[in-house]
Write an enzyme that holds these catalytic residues in place. Structure first.
Site, PDB file in Angstrom:
ATOM      1  N   HIS A   1      85.865 -28.251 -69.993  1.00 47.91           N
ATOM      2  CA  HIS A   1      85.428 -26.951 -70.513  1.00 47.91           C
ATOM      3  C   HIS A   1      84.493 -27.141 -71.707  1.00 47.91           C
ATOM      4  CE1 HIS A   1      88.479 -24.378 -68.312  1.00 47.91           C
ATOM      5  NE2 HIS A   1      88.881 -25.606 -68.061  1.00 47.91           N
TER       6      HIS A   1
ATOM      7  N   ASP B   1      85.634 -19.146 -73.560  1.00 45.60           N
ATOM      8  CA  ASP B   1      86.156 -19.646 -72.293  1.00 45.60           C
ATOM      9  C   ASP B   1      87.081 -18.631 -71.627  1.00 45.60           C
ATOM     10  OD1 ASP B   1      88.181 -21.351 -70.582  1.00 45.60           O
ATOM     11  OD2 ASP B   1      86.465 -22.652 -70.986  1.00 45.60           O
TER      12      ASP B   1
END
Length: 483
Positions: A20, A127
């Site tokens: 990520h 995110d």
């Protein structure tokens, strides 16, 4: 761009895991290269993972900085210094520990809000796994964009599956069904879908996924690490759902210099120059690259099957294995004398590999991948045909995109979605798939298709390309919101 006061300021807040963080940092660099002031929000122990990249970008005159907020590891029962989902090693406690990492991230809301109040950025790109950030940003009238880190195809497939639940209408979990409404007549079996999608019982994870879904719908929109030409049908479909999305990728292509490509993520376990020297000695398209991402682990017996397959295929290879070379003599996953026999043919990298550097090399002719989206889009951008070996998350969706929609790869034959350990595949099937992407007519056709896509990917991020224009439009839209 005008002066300071006209400069758009964006906060980037990645989930604490390499898969990520890496694309988020690339994205921050991309925005900064357009004159945006970029601030990356992370925790003290994750900051060093990005600081080298940031220093290099600042050297290029980019306005890019890091702000850290304390990670409450001990408070949630994690060991001191555990601030990244990838630092969880033992499989037994993996589920428990990952749960704690997610719990800890929810405790970052107050410190993030304090930062938002102090700096008042024009936008927060956070995110998907930090769903509470939509509400946190809304308190200060700041739009939140979601970074899912997955393809638009996967977003659309999930949406259709959630709405119509076709997996509930089949007689067995290995019966194929078509995903309703999704362009391209895409078929799955229930076995290939994530557990959390089909569970009737609520778990912490299904609750989290529900929150992710709700916060995405409430957010300002989505940024996608992909490019319009690659999945235009799905980008259009997503728009028809009434959702705002900006395709601004492949973000890995913002790394133009060798150092930038080599230094993404962790310190490589091999000298990049050594690796390149080895590749330079090989003919174009003659080496297969095998790597299963940052999370997926394979059992020793499965690794052995892969080794047997590589030797039998006669192909040259670079194989990344997430194993420490502690007990050199006790590497039971390697067939007897394998490395000796493979000395000039193959290179085993134990640990972290400079993936983009390797994929970009002309000697690489194919890529065996777990179909994580970062790897998939990097493979496409580099123009390499793939053997798909999905394990978990949305990887089975990416497999369908590669094999059925784009027709640039072949499936190794995995049937079952699991959390960590891949489905057992015999060496014969691996050997056959590797041979199919490396030699013969079919390989040639796949290669020419994926090379064309790689060319489109590079054009998309150049001036007036689709991703370039999308990014400009987004920055202008954010600038316009201020007045």
């Amino acid at each position: 761009m005008g002066g300071e006061e006209n400069q758009v300021h964006i906060f980037f807040f990645p989930f604490m895991a390499h898969g990520h963080m890496i694309p988020t940092i690339d994205m921050a660099k991309l925005f900064a290269s357009r004159g945006v002031k970029a601030t990356i929000v992370t925790t003290p122990l994750n900051a060093p993972l990005v600081s080298r990249t940031i220093q290099r970008s600042k050297g290029l005159g980019f306005d890019i900085n890091i702000k850290t907020i304390k990670f409450p590891a001990v408070e949630v029962g994690l060991p001191e210094g555990c601030e990244n989902a990838d630092s969880i090693t033992s499989h037994e406690t993996q589920g428990e520990m990952t749960k704690k990492v997610f719990m800890a991230t929810t405790m970052l809301q107050q410190p993030l809000e304090k930062l938002l109040q102090e700096c008042h950025p024009d936008c927060l790109i956070a995110d998907m796994f930090l769903p509470w950030t939509t509400d946190a940003a809304a308190k200060f009238g700041i739009p939140r964009l979601v970074f899912h880190g997955i393809s638009c195809f996967s977003l659309c497939a999930s949406d259709c599956l959630n709405r119509y639940k076709p997996y509930k209408k089949v007689s067995s979990d290995s019966e194929l069904f078509v995903v309703p409404e999704l362009p391209g007549d895409i078929k799955f079996t229930s076995k290939q879908l994530p557990d959390y999608m089909k569970q009737n019982v609520e778990t912490d994870f299904t609750r989290l996924i529900q929150k992710v879904r709700e916060s995405s719908l409430k957010s300002y929109g989505i940024v996608v690490n992909s490019f319009y030409e690659l999945e235009s049908d799905y980008a259009n479909f997503f728009k028809e759902l009434g959702r705002k999305a900006w395709h601004i990728g492949p973000v890995s292509l913002c790394n133009r210099e060798f150092e930038d490509k080599a230094q993404r993520g962790k310190e490589a376990s091999i000298d990049e120059h050594e690796c390149l020297k080895w590749l330079d000695s090989k003919k174009p398209n003659s080496v297969v690259y095998i790597c299963f991402g940052t999370v997926d682990k394979f059992s020793d017996s499965q690794l052995k099957e892969i080794a047997i397959a590589l030797e039998a295929s006669g192909q040259q290879f670079i194989w990344v294995v997430r194993k420490d070379k502690k007990a050199k003599d006790n590497e039971e996953w390697l067939p007897e004398g394998f490395e000796k026999r493979m000395e000039s043919k193959g290179l085993i990298i134990r640990g972290w590999a400079p993936q983009v550097v390797i994929l970009d090399h002309e000697a690489i002719g194919g890529f065996v991948t777990h179909c994580g989206w970062n790897s998939t889009i990097e493979g496409i951008a580099a123009g390499k045909p793939m053997v798909t070996w999905p394990v978990s998350a949305e990887q089975f969706f990416n497999e369908k995109l590669v094999t059925d929609v784009l027709k640039i790869g072949v499936a190794v034959g995995v049937q079952q979605w699991v959390t960590v350990y891949g489905d057992k595949i015999a060496s014969g099937a691996v050997e056959k798939a590797v041979t199919r992407i490396m030699t013969g007519e079919e390989a040639k056709e796949m290669r020419s298709r994926v090379e064309a896509l790689g060319g489109m990917a590079k054009r998309a991020i150049e001036e007036d390309g689709s991703s370039y224009s999308n990014l400009n439009a987004l920055i202008e839209e954010l600038r316009g919101r201020r007045h």
